[in-house]
Design a protein around this motif. Structure first.
Motif, mmCIF file in Angstrom:
data_model
loop_
_atom_site.group_PDB
_atom_site.id
_atom_site.type_symbol
_atom_site.label_atom_id
_atom_site.label_comp_id
_atom_site.label_asym_id
_atom_site.label_seq_id
_atom_site.Cartn_x
_atom_site.Cartn_y
_atom_site.Cartn_z
ATOM 1 N N TYR B 19 49.466 82.676 72.955
ATOM 2 C CA TYR B 19 48.285 82.511 72.506
ATOM 3 C C TYR B 19 48.260 81.960 71.041
ATOM 4 O O TYR B 19 49.134 82.386 70.211
ATOM 5 N N GLN B 22 42.105 80.939 67.600
ATOM 6 C CA GLN B 22 40.564 80.038 67.514
ATOM 7 C C GLN B 22 40.965 78.723 67.468
ATOM 8 O O GLN B 22 41.725 78.290 66.802
ATOM 9 N N GLU B 37 37.646 80.745 47.871
ATOM 10 C CA GLU B 37 36.868 81.186 49.034
ATOM 11 C C GLU B 37 37.026 80.388 50.395
ATOM 12 O O GLU B 37 36.856 80.945 51.292
ATOM 13 N N ALA B 40 40.244 81.044 52.149
ATOM 14 C CA ALA B 40 39.916 82.295 52.700
ATOM 15 C C ALA B 40 39.311 82.068 54.014
ATOM 16 O O ALA B 40 39.972 82.528 55.026
ATOM 17 N N PHE B 44 41.935 82.855 56.983
ATOM 18 C CA PHE B 44 42.037 84.186 57.454
ATOM 19 C C PHE B 44 40.602 84.466 58.439
ATOM 20 O O PHE B 44 40.714 85.386 59.454
ATOM 21 N N MET B 45 39.339 83.868 58.023
ATOM 22 C CA MET B 45 38.277 84.171 58.654
ATOM 23 C C MET B 45 38.168 83.568 60.009
ATOM 24 O O MET B 45 38.579 82.333 59.949
ATOM 25 N N ARG B 46 37.828 84.258 61.142
ATOM 26 C CA ARG B 46 37.954 83.710 62.510
ATOM 27 C C ARG B 46 36.832 84.269 63.175
ATOM 28 O O ARG B 46 36.238 85.280 62.761
ATOM 29 N N ASP B 47 36.177 83.375 64.009
ATOM 30 C CA ASP B 47 35.177 83.805 64.921
ATOM 31 C C ASP B 47 35.643 84.539 65.754
ATOM 32 O O ASP B 47 37.035 84.806 66.236
ATOM 33 N N ASN B 48 34.863 85.949 66.263
ATOM 34 C CA ASN B 48 35.355 86.819 67.254
ATOM 35 C C ASN B 48 34.306 87.170 68.295
ATOM 36 O O ASN B 48 33.942 88.284 68.271
ATOM 37 N N PRO B 49 34.107 86.115 68.684
ATOM 38 C CA PRO B 49 32.618 86.364 69.733
ATOM 39 C C PRO B 49 32.928 87.236 70.925
ATOM 40 O O PRO B 49 33.899 87.383 71.416
ATOM 41 N N LYS B 50 32.007 88.262 71.506
ATOM 42 C CA LYS B 50 31.914 88.780 72.656
ATOM 43 C C LYS B 50 31.104 87.880 73.555
ATOM 44 O O LYS B 50 30.160 87.800 73.527
ATOM 45 N N PHE B 53 34.613 81.808 74.198
ATOM 46 C CA PHE B 53 35.415 81.571 72.994
ATOM 47 C C PHE B 53 36.359 80.308 73.300
ATOM 48 O O PHE B 53 36.634 79.971 74.444
ATOM 49 N N ARG B 71 37.056 80.394 77.431
ATOM 50 C CA ARG B 71 37.337 81.571 78.052
ATOM 51 C C ARG B 71 36.274 82.322 77.678
ATOM 52 O O ARG B 71 35.708 82.348 76.289
ATOM 53 N N THR B 73 35.261 86.400 76.602
ATOM 54 C CA THR B 73 36.178 87.466 76.340
ATOM 55 C C THR B 73 35.754 88.754 77.022
ATOM 56 O O THR B 73 36.438 89.553 76.389
ATOM 57 N N VAL B 74 34.911 88.955 77.811
ATOM 58 C CA VAL B 74 34.550 90.194 78.373
ATOM 59 C C VAL B 74 35.103 90.118 79.753
ATOM 60 O O VAL B 74 35.757 90.892 80.453
#
Lengths: 416, 93
Positions: B19, B22, B37, B40, B44-50, B53, B71, B73-74
């Motif tokens: 894997y 994102q 900023e 960062a 580090f900052m990533r989308d993490n959608p339910k 994705f 895909r 994510t649920v």
């Protein structure tokens, strides 16, 4: 609160145990609270309890979209320890362990806290160096830690295979004797019961659908049970923190993964401690019911489904049998998964946010249970005063901008 | 276990893949002028959608090539896999 004591047990046994009261009221949401906690897991309930107990803020609502004890608090492998590498983590987890040591008395409920000792195995020279370094770091921070030789491991946990011919031989282990386990769902129930008795409303089946803001300040939340006003909102939503934070347009460094565990059929007491291995990747304890409690790894991909892949379990069984050939014919009863929010440095975020009055407690990843009391303690301080407690100041969201990460991948023990 | 359709090799078991998080996170065009900023955000900052994705995978036990995947994510339903450089599939396709 109906207190538990020998006398109350005797009295209730005379009436056939029909007079016990529910642990907490089934509260309906009021229009306004002094503080709202989103997430009724162990960390959220502990936060509410310490808000009331330490800071006198009792007009608090804990909003839980499911039921108390139904999330990760009731899905983990109940391991408690504080042998983390860095000063910041050591201080936070050790504060938590000290709270655990008096928590059954404090909450007036038997948490079955058992300081049976946790050993972390080393299987190669890199493990050995990392482990001994961590033992020394722990001792400098006043955290009990010992280095065990393979024979010492065998003496502490006689069923483990330490033969040199193993594919990944045991070369030694760290031992924290004060570490151990507790009964996880009683922790949630105990904090809920104690918080409720101080006036906290615990509101189940109440999902937050929006975070209300005005001029950069939080003013309340929209929920499936109506709008609730408050100037202070704490988000403690574990695997769903990113979802809740996105309602306030906050992007986080978190990724949600399923983490699995499984238990065997109950067997007689055979395993006296907790064994963890980063390298072959398994962790094992035996519950008071007799089940072997076995922790697995996370699925590599992002997921919000509370189930993991079977090949992860297969890998776990291989590691288990490698270390404990004695269990080759033990049958497994059930497996389950929970959604953990993993941070890039394997350390939590307990922090203010760019939105005034909105606070975050997340990123505990694969190891949040052990931190439940300490996490609630420092998060309550952060919410009550608006500024972080000295123990969580380093765990701020802006460490990802400053670069002051707290890399605990070695001590976190679950590979991510 | 997922059954993943590698754009080069066809359908294989998830065990063959690794894997990569994102997809479509672009390296800053002018790294020298990027603020802390923005670094960062990039690092580090990533989308993490339910839900849907777009993510990167590599066929590490096969052709060892990277590709992207859409895909859920649920449900874990895989809507599409596509090669790097190709645009993500539009919603509903």
């Amino acid at each position: 609160m109906q207190r538990f004591s020998l006398l109350s047990l005797l009295q209730n046994s005379l009436s056939g145990h029909t007079d016990w009261k529910p642990f907490w009221r089934d509260a309906a949401p009021k229009p306004r609270y002094d503080a709202i906690i989103i997430g009724g897991g162990g960390h959220g309930l502990a936060t509410a309890y310490y808000l009331a107990k330490n800071h006198g803020i009792t007009n608090v609502a804990v909003l839980e979209k499911g039921w108390i004890g139904g999330g990760n608090t009731g899905r983990n492998t109940t391991i408690i320890r504080s042998n983390y590498l860095w000063n910041e983590s050591g201080a936070l987890y050790e504060h938590s362990l000290k709270l655990w040591e008096g928590l059954s008395d404090d909450l007036n409920i038997n948490l079955m806290f058992s300081q049976r000792g946790v050993i972390n195995l080393a299987h190669n020279q890199a493990d050995v160096r990392e482990s001994i370094r961590r033992v020394e770091a722990n001792r400098l921070n006043g955290i009990d830690a010992e280095w065990l030789t393979p024979e010492g491991v065998k003496a502490f946990c006689p069923i483990i295979d330490i033969s040199r011919s193993a594919r990944y031989p045991v070369l030694g282990a760290t031992l924290q004797r004060r570490a151990g386990t507790a009964r996880h769902d009683t922790v949630a129930w105990g904090y809920a019961r104690a918080a409720d008795s101080l006036g906290v409303d615990i509101i189940q089946n109440c999902e937050v659908t929006g975070i209300l803001r005005e001029n950069g300040r939080v003013t309340g939340v929209r929920t499936t049970r109506g709008t609730i006003q408050s100037d202070k909102v704490g988000v403690v939503a574990a695997g769903h923190t990113s979802v809740v934070a996105s309602m306030a347009d906050i992007r986080l460094p978190l990724q949600s993964h399923p983490l699995q565990a499984l238990v065997s059929e109950p067997i007689k007491p055979i395993h006296p401690c907790v064994v963890m291995s980063n390298t072959v990747h398994v962790y094992l304890s035996q519950s008071d019911k007799g089940e072997l409690v076995i922790g697995a790894g996370i699925d590599s991909f992002n997921s919000y489904s509370q189930r993991g892949s079977f090949h992860v379990i297969e890998h776990q069984m291989a590691a288990l049998i490698e270390l404990f050939p004695i269990f080759s014919r033990v049958r497994m009863l059930r497996t389950w998964g929970g959604i953990v929010d993993v941070c890039p440095d394997a350390s939590p975020i307990v922090s203010k946010t760019p939105v005034k009055g909105l606070f975050l407690n997340c990123g505990w990843g694969t190891g949040g249970f052990k931190a439940t009391p300490g996490s609630g303690w420092v998060f309550a301080h952060t919410i009550a005063t608006g500024e972080p407690h000295p123990l969580n100041a380093a765990f701020s969201l802006d460490r990802f901008t400053s670069g002051a990460l707290i890399d605990e991948h070695g001590a976190a023990a679950v590979a991510h | 276990m997922l059954r993943i359709d590698c754009p080069w090799c066809g359908e294989r078991e998830e065990m063959e893949f690794s894997y990569g998080g994102q997809a479509h996170v672009a390296y800053p065009k002018d790294p020298q002028s990027v603020s802390d900023e923005d670094w960062a955000q990039y690092l580090f900052m990533r989308d993490n959608p339910k839900g849907l994705f777009l993510e990167r995978w590599v066929h590490s036990q096969g052709c060892r090539r990277w590709f992207n995947m859409a895909r859920h994510t649920v449900t874990h339903e895989i809507f599409a896999t596509y090669k790097p450089g190709e645009p993500p599939p539009k919603a509903g396709q």
